[in-house]
Design an enzyme around this catalytic site. Structure first.
Site, short mmCIF file in Angstrom:
data_model
loop_
_atom_site.label_atom_id
_atom_site.label_comp_id
_atom_site.label_asym_id
_atom_site.label_seq_id
_atom_site.Cartn_x
_atom_site.Cartn_y
_atom_site.Cartn_z
N CYS A 84 13.94 0.81 -0.45
CA CYS A 84 14.10 2.21 -0.03
C CYS A 84 13.26 2.45 1.22
O CYS A 84 12.03 2.37 1.16
CB CYS A 84 13.69 3.19 -1.12
SG CYS A 84 13.68 4.91 -0.50
N CYS A 115 18.06 5.43 -4.61
CA CYS A 115 16.63 5.67 -4.90
C CYS A 115 16.55 6.91 -5.78
O CYS A 115 17.03 7.98 -5.39
CB CYS A 115 15.87 5.91 -3.59
SG CYS A 115 14.20 6.52 -3.90
N LYS A 147 10.44 17.00 1.72
CA LYS A 147 11.00 17.28 3.04
C LYS A 147 12.44 16.79 3.12
O LYS A 147 13.30 17.49 3.66
CB LYS A 147 10.13 16.59 4.09
CG LYS A 147 10.39 17.05 5.48
CD LYS A 147 9.61 18.31 5.80
CE LYS A 147 10.04 18.90 7.14
NZ LYS A 147 9.31 20.12 7.45
N CYS A 196 10.71 5.45 0.67
CA CYS A 196 9.53 5.11 -0.15
C CYS A 196 8.75 3.97 0.49
O CYS A 196 7.61 3.73 0.12
CB CYS A 196 9.92 4.60 -1.54
SG CYS A 196 10.73 5.75 -2.61
N HIS A 246 3.59 19.47 3.42
CA HIS A 246 4.15 20.58 2.64
C HIS A 246 3.25 20.84 1.43
O HIS A 246 2.23 20.16 1.25
CB HIS A 246 5.61 20.35 2.28
CG HIS A 246 5.89 19.15 1.42
ND1 HIS A 246 5.47 19.06 0.11
CD2 HIS A 246 6.55 18.00 1.67
CE1 HIS A 246 5.86 17.91 -0.40
NE2 HIS A 246 6.51 17.24 0.54
N LYS A 286 12.32 18.15 -7.10
CA LYS A 286 11.03 17.87 -6.48
C LYS A 286 11.03 18.50 -5.09
O LYS A 286 11.99 18.40 -4.36
CB LYS A 286 10.83 16.37 -6.35
CG LYS A 286 9.51 16.03 -5.68
CD LYS A 286 9.39 14.57 -5.28
CE LYS A 286 8.07 14.38 -4.51
NZ LYS A 286 8.08 13.24 -3.63
N HIS A 344 14.48 9.70 -3.68
CA HIS A 344 15.04 10.31 -2.46
C HIS A 344 16.54 10.54 -2.51
O HIS A 344 17.11 11.14 -1.60
CB HIS A 344 14.67 9.45 -1.25
CG HIS A 344 13.20 9.47 -0.97
ND1 HIS A 344 12.35 8.48 -1.40
CD2 HIS A 344 12.42 10.39 -0.36
CE1 HIS A 344 11.11 8.77 -1.04
NE2 HIS A 344 11.12 9.93 -0.42
N HIS A 392 1.82 17.98 -0.80
CA HIS A 392 0.63 17.25 -0.32
C HIS A 392 -0.61 18.10 -0.54
O HIS A 392 -1.65 17.61 -0.99
CB HIS A 392 0.76 16.93 1.18
CG HIS A 392 2.02 16.21 1.54
ND1 HIS A 392 2.95 16.73 2.42
CD2 HIS A 392 2.54 15.03 1.11
CE1 HIS A 392 3.95 15.88 2.55
NE2 HIS A 392 3.74 14.84 1.76
N1 MSP Z 1 1.63 7.03 2.06
C1 MSP Z 1 1.90 6.95 0.68
C2 MSP Z 1 0.63 6.96 -0.15
C3 MSP Z 1 -0.35 5.86 0.19
S1 MSP Z 1 -1.81 6.00 -0.76
C4 MSP Z 1 -2.63 4.58 -0.46
C5 MSP Z 1 2.75 8.14 0.26
N2 MSP Z 1 2.72 9.20 1.07
S2 MSP Z 1 3.49 10.58 0.81
O1 MSP Z 1 3.31 11.36 2.01
O2 MSP Z 1 4.81 10.35 0.38
O3 MSP Z 1 2.66 11.29 -0.30
C6 MSP Z 1 2.95 11.13 -1.67
C7 MSP Z 1 1.98 11.98 -2.42
O4 MSP Z 1 2.04 13.34 -1.95
C8 MSP Z 1 2.27 12.11 -3.91
O5 MSP Z 1 1.77 11.04 -4.66
C9 MSP Z 1 1.55 13.39 -4.21
O6 MSP Z 1 0.18 13.14 -4.24
C10 MSP Z 1 1.89 14.24 -3.02
N3 MSP Z 1 3.15 14.94 -3.19
C11 MSP Z 1 4.22 14.92 -2.34
N4 MSP Z 1 5.18 15.76 -2.82
C12 MSP Z 1 4.77 16.33 -3.97
C13 MSP Z 1 5.33 17.25 -4.87
N5 MSP Z 1 6.50 17.82 -4.68
N6 MSP Z 1 4.58 17.58 -5.95
C14 MSP Z 1 3.35 17.04 -6.18
N7 MSP Z 1 2.81 16.17 -5.35
C15 MSP Z 1 3.48 15.78 -4.22
O7 MSP Z 1 3.35 8.08 -0.79
#
Ligand code: MSP
Length: 502
Positions: free
Chosen positions: A128, A146, A301, A131, A20, A298, A149, A23
């Site tokens: 969690c 959490c 998904k 997470c 989304h 935030k 979430h 990311h």
């Molecule tokens: N897989 C772990 C990260 C491992 S790194 C060695 C993870 N994945 S995640 O798919 O949940 O991605 C989290 C990251 O996605 C956040 O730290 C950020 O970089 C990005 N984001 C996800 N949602 C976001 C927002 N709503 N706003 C900004 N960044 C976001 O955690």
């Protein structure tokens, strides 16, 4: 001198769901900095990818009745496809289900074990599954939930192997003393430091109940807690990203890890300790940004309030998306985004401030000077306003101040629009009473457009390329106002940011 190597990473994203805009945001931020460093002549390596093991994926796959690998393959392909559509210029895309990654993780974790940083124990506490994080008491929300979430946490009691994080307390404190900019912005650094000073507990390294994870090299009855496997991607990727070549010496330690605040603890506390335990140098720096919010929440998904980046791009284009996000949300802070806000910035800033400026300037050079940029002197008042901006721009991007750096460029774009209004080239052209002044005005406008467009390369890569080619500019290095003498032929451009359909 050989070019300075510069290694930047994004988090690797979970494949339990589709990408989304959140990311996309992190990846675009890393991309802005990667492109900027390439412009500076650095030898850049830019890594992104997917995190494919662990409970979140196991659970999501079970829900669909497919294997975790099938789910990982499907969603990893979507993450990988997102890159080019948002103008992302990564040098490699790592997937943690890649056997080359898995083999390297086993090797490194065995080293951590051999170095004596692992012990067996019993874990009791809150966990969690979204997470994939064991929460400390301080991190548990009201009703044992959490805070990220908003789901009730699982109470877990199990025999685990532990990574002896507690033994790294002193070393981590010393590291933060030594490197005041290990974590930026400052308030995030302070969070990390106070977490460390609050006392570190050992962390679970394995889970007996997990099926979708790497076996521990020294105990095949347990599978590795996904975060160890995931963090190590930053190191393992360098060993196989280029066939037959090991890039580790060239790029490690990483110059910058980009991420949001949700994974600060893993990166700012556990990761440097894990590096030390494995005999690796810790990374040089990490930048922590905020969350994109929809309304007050935030974008995520599981909360169901996501903007699909593919749809946004379809409508506005990738450059506009990049511009909007870094302009609207002060990088580092949380910020709300909306379609209405997007439309307003597109119209007022991209189409009017910048797009119109480019069209007008090029049309005037075409009409009044048959498309040849006059050779003239730099205008003194304009020069004053451009003075020192490149240096400030570089300093801001060195601190990953993406929004402030963009604001600096925008102030110049607005200055150029004012210059058009002040000098009124169409009046100067009417009777050609002062052809030298008209030459000077047109020359300065083309220079201003060239200089600002070079600064916009990282933010608006496709648009900047188009415009620089029309401006007959082949070099991509940042340039000072007046550094090109004029004399080149330029062409008119169709609107860079055309009206959007409602
Ligand atoms: N897989 C772990 C990260 C491992 S790194 C060695 C993870 N994945 S995640 O798919 O949940 O991605 C989290 C990251 O996605 C956040 O730290 C950020 O970089 C990005 N984001 C996800 N949602 C976001 C927002 N709503 N706003 C900004 N960044 C976001 O955690």
């Amino acid at each position: 001198m050989p070019p300075n190597s510069w290694y930047v990473t994004t988090p690797i994203y979970y494949v339990n769901a589709e990408p989304h805009l959140g990311h996309a945001y992190s990846t675009m931020a890393a991309d802005v900095l990667a492109r900027h460093h390439r412009q500076r002549g650095d030898d850049v390596f830019f890594l992104t990818g997917t995190d494919e093991h662990g409970e979140p994926i196991e659970v999501a796959a079970a829900r669909e009745g497919i294997t975790p690998q099938a789910l990982a393959d499907r969603n990893a392909a979507k993450f990988e496809a997102l890159g080019p559509t948002i103008g992302v210029s990564n040098d490699f895309f790592i997937r943690t289900s890649d056997p080359r990654h898995e083999a390297m993780v086993a090797e490194i974790m065995q080293r951590v074990y051999d170095n004596g940083w692992v012990s067996k124990g019993k874990y009791e506490g809150w966990y969690c599954p979204r997470c994939a994080d064991f929460k400390t008491e301080r991190e548990v929300g009201p009703g044992n939930t959490c805070p990220i979430h908003e789901i009730v946490l699982d109470w877990v009691e199990e025999e685990n192997w532990f990574f002896q994080l507690s033994k790294f307390q002193g070393r981590l404190e010393a590291l933060y003393e030594e490197r005041p900019d290990l974590v930026v912005p400052d308030f995030r650094r302070n969070e990390a430091v106070s977490f460390i000073k609050g006392g570190l507990e050992d962390v679970s390294l394995s889970r007996p109940t997990l099926k979708w994870g790497l076996p521990l090299p020294w105990d095949h009855t347990q599978r590795m807690y996904v975060w160890f496997d995931a963090l190590l991607n930053y190191v393992t990727a360098l060993t196989f990203a280029r066939e037959g070549e090991d890039l580790s010496a060239r790029y490690w330690p990483a110059d910058l890890h980009v991420m949001a605040k949700d994974i600060l603890k893993f990166h700012a506390v556990i990761w440097p300790a894990l590096c030390m335990a494995a005999g690796l140098e810790p990374p040089r720096r990490m930048v922590i940004h905020g969350f994109l919010l929809m309304g007050e929440k935030k974008m995520s998904k599981s909360l169901g309030n996501v903007l699909d980046p593919f749809e946004v791009i379809e409508r506005f284009g990738a450059d506009a998306l990049r511009f909007y996000l870094f302009r609207e949300v002060s990088f580092g802070q949380d910020g709300s985004i909306s379609t209405a806000g997007f439309e307003a910035r597109y119209e007022n800033e991209l189409a009017n401030d910048y797009g119109n400026l480019a069209s007008r300037v090029l049309a005037m050079v075409d009409r009044y000077r048959s498309g040849t940029v006059p050779e003239a002197a730099v205008d003194a008042t304009l020069a004053e306003d451009f003075e020192g901006t490149l240096e400030r721009f570089r300093e801001l991007l060195d601190r990953a101040e993406l929004t402030q750096a963009l604001e600096l460029v925008w102030a110049l774009v607005r200055r150029l629009n004012r210059f058009v209004e002040e000098t009124q080239p169409w009046v100067l052209a009417r009777d050609e009473a002062d052809p030298e002044r008209l030459d000077e005005v047109l020359y300065n406008l083309v220079e201003g457009l060239r200089v600002t467009t070079l600064m916009l390369v990282p933010y608006l890569p496709a648009t900047a390329e188009r415009l620089l080619s029309v401006l007959a500019e082949e070099d991509r290095a940042l340039a000072e106002l007046g550094s090109r003498p004029g004399g080149q032929s330029v062409e008119r451009v169709p609107p860079l940011f055309p009206k959007i359909e409602a």
